[in-house]
Design a protein around this motif. Structure first.
Motif, mmCIF file in Angstrom:
data_model
loop_
_atom_site.group_PDB
_atom_site.id
_atom_site.type_symbol
_atom_site.label_atom_id
_atom_site.label_comp_id
_atom_site.label_asym_id
_atom_site.label_seq_id
_atom_site.Cartn_x
_atom_site.Cartn_y
_atom_site.Cartn_z
ATOM 1 N N ALA A 185 0.831 -1.209 0.000
ATOM 2 C CA ALA A 185 0.000 0.000 0.000
ATOM 3 C C ALA A 185 0.861 1.253 0.000
ATOM 4 N N LEU A 186 1.930 1.253 0.808
ATOM 5 C CA LEU A 186 2.809 2.415 0.864
ATOM 6 C C LEU A 186 3.551 2.613 -0.455
ATOM 7 N N ALA A 187 3.855 1.520 -1.130
ATOM 8 C CA ALA A 187 4.610 1.614 -2.385
ATOM 9 C C ALA A 187 3.722 2.026 -3.555
ATOM 10 N N TYR A 188 2.531 1.456 -3.652
ATOM 11 C CA TYR A 188 1.694 1.653 -4.843
ATOM 12 C C TYR A 188 0.452 2.499 -4.592
ATOM 13 N N GLY A 189 0.069 2.643 -3.324
ATOM 14 C CA GLY A 189 -1.110 3.429 -2.995
ATOM 15 C C GLY A 189 -2.392 2.627 -3.112
ATOM 16 N N THR A 190 -3.399 3.091 -2.379
ATOM 17 C CA THR A 190 -4.756 2.541 -2.484
ATOM 18 C C THR A 190 -5.705 3.738 -2.499
ATOM 19 N N GLU A 191 -6.999 3.466 -2.388
ATOM 20 C CA GLU A 191 -7.955 4.570 -2.342
ATOM 21 C C GLU A 191 -7.709 5.482 -1.137
ATOM 22 N N THR A 192 -7.248 4.898 -0.035
ATOM 23 C CA THR A 192 -7.069 5.651 1.206
ATOM 24 C C THR A 192 -5.627 6.090 1.432
ATOM 25 N N ILE A 193 -4.680 5.245 1.081
ATOM 26 C CA ILE A 193 -3.266 5.492 1.373
ATOM 27 C C ILE A 193 -2.539 5.952 0.109
ATOM 28 N N LYS A 194 -1.973 7.128 0.168
ATOM 29 C CA LYS A 194 -1.208 7.627 -0.967
ATOM 30 C C LYS A 194 0.181 6.993 -0.969
ATOM 31 N N PRO A 195 0.738 6.724 -2.157
ATOM 32 C CA PRO A 195 2.076 6.124 -2.210
ATOM 33 C C PRO A 195 3.148 7.093 -1.710
ATOM 34 N N VAL A 196 4.230 6.535 -1.202
ATOM 35 C CA VAL A 196 5.344 7.332 -0.677
ATOM 36 C C VAL A 196 6.553 7.188 -1.596
ATOM 37 N N ASN A 197 7.605 7.933 -1.282
ATOM 38 C CA ASN A 197 8.842 7.866 -2.061
ATOM 39 C C ASN A 197 9.852 6.876 -1.484
ATOM 40 N N LYS A 198 9.761 6.641 -0.171
ATOM 41 C CA LYS A 198 10.705 5.723 0.470
ATOM 42 C C LYS A 198 10.041 5.079 1.678
ATOM 43 N N ILE A 199 10.402 3.815 1.948
ATOM 44 C CA ILE A 199 9.835 3.072 3.070
ATOM 45 C C ILE A 199 10.946 2.719 4.045
ATOM 46 N N SER A 200 10.680 2.955 5.327
ATOM 47 C CA SER A 200 11.648 2.665 6.378
ATOM 48 C C SER A 200 10.982 1.858 7.475
ATOM 49 N N GLY A 201 11.792 1.143 8.230
ATOM 50 C CA GLY A 201 11.272 0.430 9.390
ATOM 51 C C GLY A 201 11.508 -1.065 9.311
ATOM 52 N N PRO A 202 11.649 -1.726 10.470
ATOM 53 C CA PRO A 202 11.869 -3.169 10.520
ATOM 54 C C PRO A 202 10.566 -3.937 10.398
ATOM 55 N N GLY A 203 10.674 -5.246 10.270
ATOM 56 C CA GLY A 203 9.481 -6.088 10.209
ATOM 57 C C GLY A 203 9.874 -7.549 10.122
ATOM 58 N N ASN A 204 8.860 -8.418 10.050
ATOM 59 C CA ASN A 204 9.147 -9.846 9.945
ATOM 60 C C ASN A 204 9.599 -10.196 8.522
ATOM 61 N N ARG A 205 9.755 -11.474 8.246
ATOM 62 C CA ARG A 205 10.306 -11.879 6.955
ATOM 63 C C ARG A 205 9.366 -11.539 5.803
ATOM 64 N N PHE A 206 8.054 -11.466 6.053
ATOM 65 C CA PHE A 206 7.114 -11.088 5.003
ATOM 66 C C PHE A 206 7.261 -9.606 4.663
ATOM 67 N N VAL A 207 7.415 -8.793 5.694
ATOM 68 C CA VAL A 207 7.626 -7.360 5.484
ATOM 69 C C VAL A 207 8.948 -7.115 4.759
ATOM 70 N N THR A 208 9.985 -7.811 5.201
ATOM 71 C CA THR A 208 11.302 -7.643 4.575
ATOM 72 C C THR A 208 11.278 -8.072 3.120
ATOM 73 N N GLU A 209 10.622 -9.179 2.832
ATOM 74 C CA GLU A 209 10.522 -9.633 1.442
ATOM 75 C C GLU A 209 9.706 -8.665 0.601
ATOM 76 N N ALA A 210 8.654 -8.107 1.186
ATOM 77 C CA ALA A 210 7.860 -7.115 0.453
ATOM 78 C C ALA A 210 8.690 -5.879 0.148
ATOM 79 N N LYS A 211 9.497 -5.442 1.109
ATOM 80 C CA LYS A 211 10.380 -4.301 0.859
ATOM 81 C C LYS A 211 11.356 -4.610 -0.271
ATOM 82 N N ARG A 212 11.861 -5.821 -0.274
ATOM 83 C CA ARG A 212 12.782 -6.209 -1.345
ATOM 84 C C ARG A 212 12.100 -6.142 -2.704
#
Length: 424
Positions: A185-212
């Protein structure tokens, strides 16, 4: 020659391929179906049927009033420490313009990224500091819009302390959504969440893989986790200090990598015994013991020089050096996410309150990068201005080089500045 007093278990073949496919499916669903996909996954993974993804100001104020005064005081204290350090870092990044040769002016500008997504994990514990570590440096950098995404608890709301920490750190928008779907959602946006230019923060392996997977569509800070700590110790170190420092990280996750490197065999065996003793009274022992059993190591070296070499080869996320005259040896250590000098500088202080950032490189990435800092959210860009004197200095060299490369359009662009016309 190193000797292993305790070796970690052999890591089994990764399920990376399945993880990659599962995360890819989540990202594609969010890209296609937006908010409805986020709500679907929140119900599936978090067990919550959510209506409004964005947290309202009323919810934030309710959380602020609902937490104990001492907790609010502690949150504000750590925010001030992190903010002060981030602002000090920002002051080290300066703009300049200089005439490098006659008529050639080159300069540097430092520009904040316009929008940042800060991911704050849920999991076993409410990670108040993760919100602060991702949001405060971005705010100090001058980012104009910071969007926080964090999963709801089983009660259907974001943990009040996490919500307060994100708000007080400077988040402009907060969304109740977690996991790989939040990254999408942060990368591509949805109806509610506008996309951003950069994503920061830790997470589990699913979050890390999504960031990749979204890296390139947006920027990311780094691919961090699971957590790591390496303690370098000699005979002067305190056994009980070392054991608490290793177990403090081990309680994060069963995949946490915890290592002791020492040139003193008696200390190594004493730490091994002390860890077992402390585990009997540690309320988080189920996780910590699993991590220690699976990923714990005690490495015995012949001397301090070998300890340094082993440590630099491992390149740990957190490096805690507990040796005599520690400050005299700090420059020997070159590969780490963050360095902790002396027995009274435990990792927990940086994890929570002292001001340095705890979003750090893991899996050897400290050999080529540091962790999140104010510069993570800044673009250092260059500019140039060339006057007629500069043209005389630069153009002849540029024309000859362009000719050698066969780039005639390049040659003409330089030539017309020098001669007022182009040659055939």
């Amino acid at each position: 020659m190193v000797k292993y007093i305790k070796q970690m278990e052999e890591i089994q073949a990764s399920e990376g391929r399945n993880l990659e496919q599962n995360v890819s499916a989540i990202i594609n669903n969010v890209r296609k179906n937006g908010d409805s996909a986020l709500k679907e996954y929140t119900e599936k993974f978090d067990g919550i049927a959510i209506q409004d993804l964005r947290v309202s100001s009323e919810e934030i104020q309710k959380a602020m009033k609902g937490i104990p005064a001492t907790l609010l005081e502690d949150i504000k204290f750590s925010i001030e420490r992190i903010k002060a350090f981030a602002e000090a870092q920002r002051r080290t990044l300066t703009e300049f313009e200089q005439e490098m040769i006659p008529g050639v002016y080159l300069g540097q500008k430092v520009i904040p990224i316009e929008s940042v997504g800060a991911y704050v994990p849920g999991g076993r514990y409410p990670l108040l500091s993760s919100a602060q570590m991702a949001v405060i440096p971005a705010k100090a950098a001058g980012v104009s819009n910071i969007r926080v995404a964090t999963p709801p608890t089983k009660d259907g709301v974001i943990h009040p302390a996490v919500l307060c920490a994100a708000h007080l750190s400077g988040a402009d928008e907060i969304y109740s959504v977690g996991g790989a779907q939040a990254i999408a959602a942060l990368a591509y946006g949805t109806e509610t969440i506008k996309p951003v230019n950069k994503i920061s923060g830790p997470g589990n392996r699913f979050v890390t893989e999504a960031k990749r997977q979204v890296n390139g569509t947006v920027g990311i800070d780094l691919l961090a986790g699971p957590s790591e700590v390496l303690v370098v110790a000699d005979k002067s170190a305190k056994v009980d200090f070392i054991a608490t420092d290793l177990l403090a990280q081990a309680e994060h996750d069963i995949e946490t990598h915890v290592v002791l490197v020492t040139d003193n065999e008696a200390l190594a065996h004493n730490v091994l015994e002390e860890i077992e003793n402390q585990l009997t009274t540690l309320s988080t022992a189920e996780v910590a013991r699993a991590a220690w059993s699976k990923r714990g190591q005690i490495i015995l070296t012949e001397n301090l020089e070998e300890s340094v070499k082993v440590t630099n080869d491992i390149a740990p996320e957190h490096l805690h050096v507990q040796i005599e005259n520690v400050y005299d040896h700090k420059d020997k250590f070159t590969n780490y996410g963050s360095l902790f000098l002396g027995g009274n500088s435990p990792v927990v202080f940086a994890d929570k309150v002292c001001g340095t950032n705890h979003i750090l490189p893991t899996k050897g990435a400290a050999k080529y990068t540091g962790g999140v800092w104010v510069g993570t959210f800044l673009k250092v860009v260059t500019y140039q201005k060339v006057d007629e004197t500069g043209v005389q200095q630069l153009a002849p060299h540029c024309i000859r080089q362009s000719d050698r490369e066969g780039l005639i359009g390049h040659r003409r662009s330089a030539e017309i500045r020098l001669n007022g016309k182009i040659s055939l």
